[in-house]
Design a protein around this motif. Sequence first.
Motif, PDB file in Angstrom:
ATOM      1  N   PHE A 155      27.410   9.610   2.215  1.00 12.27           N
ATOM      2  CA  PHE A 155      26.766   8.132   3.406  1.00 12.27           C
ATOM      3  C   PHE A 155      25.863   8.329   4.158  1.00 12.27           C
ATOM      4  N   GLU A 156      25.717  10.687   3.830  1.00  9.92           N
ATOM      5  CA  GLU A 156      24.714  10.720   4.792  1.00  9.92           C
ATOM      6  C   GLU A 156      23.358  11.714   4.923  1.00  9.92           C
ATOM      7  N   PRO A 157      22.140  11.227   6.004  1.00  9.23           N
ATOM      8  CA  PRO A 157      21.481  12.177   5.167  1.00  9.23           C
ATOM      9  C   PRO A 157      21.179  13.749   5.989  1.00  9.23           C
ATOM     10  N   LEU A 158      20.982  14.477   4.674  1.00  6.29           N
ATOM     11  CA  LEU A 158      20.844  16.001   5.191  1.00  6.29           C
ATOM     12  C   LEU A 158      19.456  15.952   5.910  1.00  6.29           C
ATOM     13  N   GLN A 159      18.053  15.530   5.252  1.00 11.16           N
ATOM     14  CA  GLN A 159      17.005  15.426   5.058  1.00 11.16           C
ATOM     15  C   GLN A 159      15.940  14.214   5.148  1.00 11.16           C
ATOM     16  N   THR A 160      15.011  14.083   6.093  1.00 12.72           N
ATOM     17  CA  THR A 160      14.574  12.612   6.373  1.00 12.72           C
ATOM     18  C   THR A 160      13.395  13.572   6.726  1.00 12.72           C
ATOM     19  N   GLU A 161      12.383  12.599   5.829  1.00  8.89           N
ATOM     20  CA  GLU A 161      10.818  12.607   5.835  1.00  8.89           C
ATOM     21  C   GLU A 161      10.296  11.727   6.268  1.00  8.89           C
ATOM     22  N   SER A 162       8.873  11.035   6.553  1.00 13.45           N
ATOM     23  CA  SER A 162       7.807   9.950   6.222  1.00 13.45           C
ATOM     24  C   SER A 162       6.484  10.046   6.159  1.00 13.45           C
ATOM     25  N   LEU A 163       6.149  10.300   5.114  1.00 12.25           N
ATOM     26  CA  LEU A 163       4.519  11.035   5.288  1.00 12.25           C
ATOM     27  C   LEU A 163       3.911   9.482   5.197  1.00 12.25           C
ATOM     28  N   GLN A 164       2.304   9.674   5.548  1.00 11.81           N
ATOM     29  CA  GLN A 164       1.275   9.074   5.439  1.00 11.81           C
ATOM     30  C   GLN A 164       0.840   8.869   4.562  1.00 11.81           C
ATOM     31  N   MET A 165       0.877   8.179   3.417  1.00  7.04           N
ATOM     32  CA  MET A 165       0.298   7.672   1.979  1.00  7.04           C
ATOM     33  C   MET A 165       1.452   6.373   1.067  1.00  7.04           C
ATOM     34  N   GLY A 166       1.200   5.857   1.419  1.00  4.55           N
ATOM     35  CA  GLY A 166       1.124   4.137   0.460  1.00  4.55           C
ATOM     36  C   GLY A 166       0.429   3.963  -0.041  1.00  4.55           C
ATOM     37  N   CYS A 167       1.039   2.496  -0.553  1.00  6.58           N
ATOM     38  CA  CYS A 167       0.187   2.277  -1.674  1.00  6.58           C
ATOM     39  C   CYS A 167      -0.974   1.596  -1.981  1.00  6.58           C
ATOM     40  N   VAL A 168      -0.935   0.359  -0.211  1.00  7.04           N
ATOM     41  CA  VAL A 168      -2.213  -0.649   0.220  1.00  7.04           C
ATOM     42  C   VAL A 168      -2.755   0.800   0.730  1.00  7.04           C
ATOM     43  N   ALA A 169      -2.368   0.932   1.961  1.00  8.69           N
ATOM     44  CA  ALA A 169      -3.364   2.749   1.814  1.00  8.69           C
ATOM     45  C   ALA A 169      -4.603   3.186   1.170  1.00  8.69           C
ATOM     46  N   TYR A 170      -3.273   3.598   0.087  1.00 15.94           N
ATOM     47  CA  TYR A 170      -4.431   4.250  -1.057  1.00 15.94           C
ATOM     48  C   TYR A 170      -5.192   3.656  -1.989  1.00 15.94           C
ATOM     49  N   THR A 171      -4.761   2.457  -1.605  1.00 13.75           N
ATOM     50  CA  THR A 171      -5.640   1.152  -2.437  1.00 13.75           C
ATOM     51  C   THR A 171      -6.901   1.471  -1.371  1.00 13.75           C
ATOM     52  N   ARG A 172      -6.980   1.257  -0.737  1.00 12.62           N
ATOM     53  CA  ARG A 172      -8.131   0.951   0.253  1.00 12.62           C
ATOM     54  C   ARG A 172      -9.144   2.254   0.666  1.00 12.62           C
ATOM     55  N   GLN A 173      -8.539   3.452   0.329  1.00 12.86           N
ATOM     56  CA  GLN A 173      -8.873   4.319   0.426  1.00 12.86           C
ATOM     57  C   GLN A 173      -9.662   5.138  -0.877  1.00 12.86           C
ATOM     58  N   PHE A 174      -9.093   4.763  -1.728  1.00  7.69           N
ATOM     59  CA  PHE A 174      -8.973   5.067  -3.351  1.00  7.69           C
ATOM     60  C   PHE A 174      -9.795   4.409  -4.084  1.00  7.69           C
ATOM     61  N   PHE A 175      -9.487   3.462  -3.818  1.00  5.83           N
ATOM     62  CA  PHE A 175      -9.294   2.709  -5.536  1.00  5.83           C
ATOM     63  C   PHE A 175     -10.521   0.721  -4.716  1.00  5.83           C
ATOM     64  N   LEU A 176     -11.271   1.493  -4.108  1.00  3.34           N
ATOM     65  CA  LEU A 176     -12.210   0.618  -3.343  1.00  3.34           C
ATOM     66  C   LEU A 176     -12.937  -1.433  -3.677  1.00  3.34           C
ATOM     67  N   ASP A 177     -12.533  -1.541  -3.653  1.00  6.26           N
ATOM     68  CA  ASP A 177     -13.198  -3.509  -4.510  1.00  6.26           C
ATOM     69  C   ASP A 177     -12.254  -3.365  -5.336  1.00  6.26           C
ATOM     70  N   GLY A 178     -11.208  -2.809  -6.264  1.00 11.22           N
ATOM     71  CA  GLY A 178     -10.426  -2.621  -7.251  1.00 11.22           C
ATOM     72  C   GLY A 178     -11.064  -1.920  -8.493  1.00 11.22           C
ATOM     73  N   GLN A 179     -11.825  -1.082  -7.968  1.00 12.68           N
ATOM     74  CA  GLN A 179     -12.390  -0.016  -8.945  1.00 12.68           C
ATOM     75  C   GLN A 179     -11.710   0.347  -9.756  1.00 12.68           C
ATOM     76  N   ILE A 180     -11.065   1.201 -10.588  1.00 12.64           N
ATOM     77  CA  ILE A 180     -10.707   2.249 -11.127  1.00 12.64           C
ATOM     78  C   ILE A 180     -11.851   2.966 -12.169  1.00 12.64           C
ATOM     79  N   ASN A 181     -11.403   4.375 -11.974  1.00 16.48           N
ATOM     80  CA  ASN A 181     -12.179   5.406 -13.141  1.00 16.48           C
ATOM     81  C   ASN A 181     -10.891   6.477 -13.213  1.00 16.48           C
TER      82      ASN A 181
END
Length: 509
Positions: A155-181
């Motif tokens: 029950f004990e964490p040894l390493q914890t990290e939070s990185l600035q990447m997420g499915c909503v943020a990356y959708t806006r950044q890389f899949f603008l207007d829902g376009q996929i390629n």
Amino acid sequence: MADFFPEEELLAAIDLGSNSFHLAIARLDHGEVRKVASMSEKVQLAAGLDADKVLSLEAQQRGLDCLSRFVGRLGSVTPQRMRIVATNALREATNAQEFIDKAQRILPKSIEIIAGREEARLIYLGVSHTTAAGGRRLVVDIGGGSTEFIIGQDFEPLQTESLQMGCVAYTRQFFLDGQINPMSFERAKAAARKEVTAIAAIYRETGWDTVVGSSGTIKAARQLLMQQGLTDEQGHITYAALEKLREQILKWKHTDDIYFEGLKEDRKAVLPAGLAILMGLFEILGIEKMGYSDGALREGVMYDLLGRFRHEDVRDRSVQALMARYYADPRQAERVALTARTLFEQVADALKLDEEDGDLLRRAAYLHEIGLAISHGSYHRHGAYLLEHSDVPGFSKVDQLRLSFLVGLHRRKLRVETRAQVLHAGGQSLLTLCLLLRLSVLFHHSRYDQVVPTFVLSIIDEKTWQLAVDQHGAEWPMLQADLQQEIVQFANWGIELDIVQLIKAEIEA
């Protein structure tokens, strides 16, 4: 606070995520948290952040409407047995307080914006309580705005990290207007690889035996792979299986066209970005296979809340760790904490202070000298900075800010303009705790274990405090000089501090 949690009592957690809001209501069953009700809505708060990190009114309204529906399920849960935590979207939003102020008119409990590493710790707590132990494990949680990585054992964490990447943020950044390629997908994956590279070396060095994923993105990917028979008998995700899923998704040109049986409409929009992040972290960390756990942030929040009722409060462990890290004098801290507790008990009823206020004062008393590790000059300010800007397990950002005010204002001048800042951060109760801590420290300037003069603090009215002190002790002359200076400081904050002699009858009473 009681040292047990009755099994008939319900507890609840609300997780204000960047993609979804979640509500979980549970009952304690033989020491385990058993969910009895849950709700989840795709709010996509992170999608409402503009280039300047301002949260749009439309996104705010989506969140408020969701919370209004959640509140209808909370009638059987007392506020003392619920927690409401907010994650990356509200960590990032420059106008987060605007949304919180509106939400507080709906909710029965204050919202806590938690730091990324605290989010990671709570996620691990949820996963570790809902997954069979199997040595050291790496837990990965891909959210809407951030991704958490935790290595822990039992029950004990040894390493914890939070990185600035997420499915909503990356959708806006890389899949603008829902376009996929293919190019957009590779750019998203490369961005994820770059983010994970920052932690890869230390995580590989720490090592793990198993890998577990949690939350919506990994859950959705696993379900799609299982439908097609691309997982093993235990439902593990492999990189080869993710490659096949990527090939299928790239056949569509727009997220609206994606079709898999059982895949929800609101998950389609963020699926390509989530898959790109998942594949990127598989590559950089060299993950062979990943399991899945239903336990996540909200379960961790409830187990953490349960620990507070059982005197297993991680916040107290964090206080002790900070004292050790910054070489705070434990004997002096204990002296000040005991006096602070006495003062608190004398005025708590009159000033309508509760046990949470008492806990905050006690922790500030233990931490009031941690700034000495940096410099003796202005050490109160150094301590305040450390508390506001460190990642402190168990504490929300608001709690850290309040601790910071208490430590930063325990000595030197109280400025008139600072009073408004304190009231904004914690109301009249925080202002009161600041004054109580200042008095507590004054009684122990000598730093000796000898008994301090007997004292009684009384509240005459909302603007007048009376401190009766036994003036016959050896410490009285020095204390008297300090208290005379303190009268001026109290007056700066609109409080008249009246120092009188404690008579024998008061001592006996």
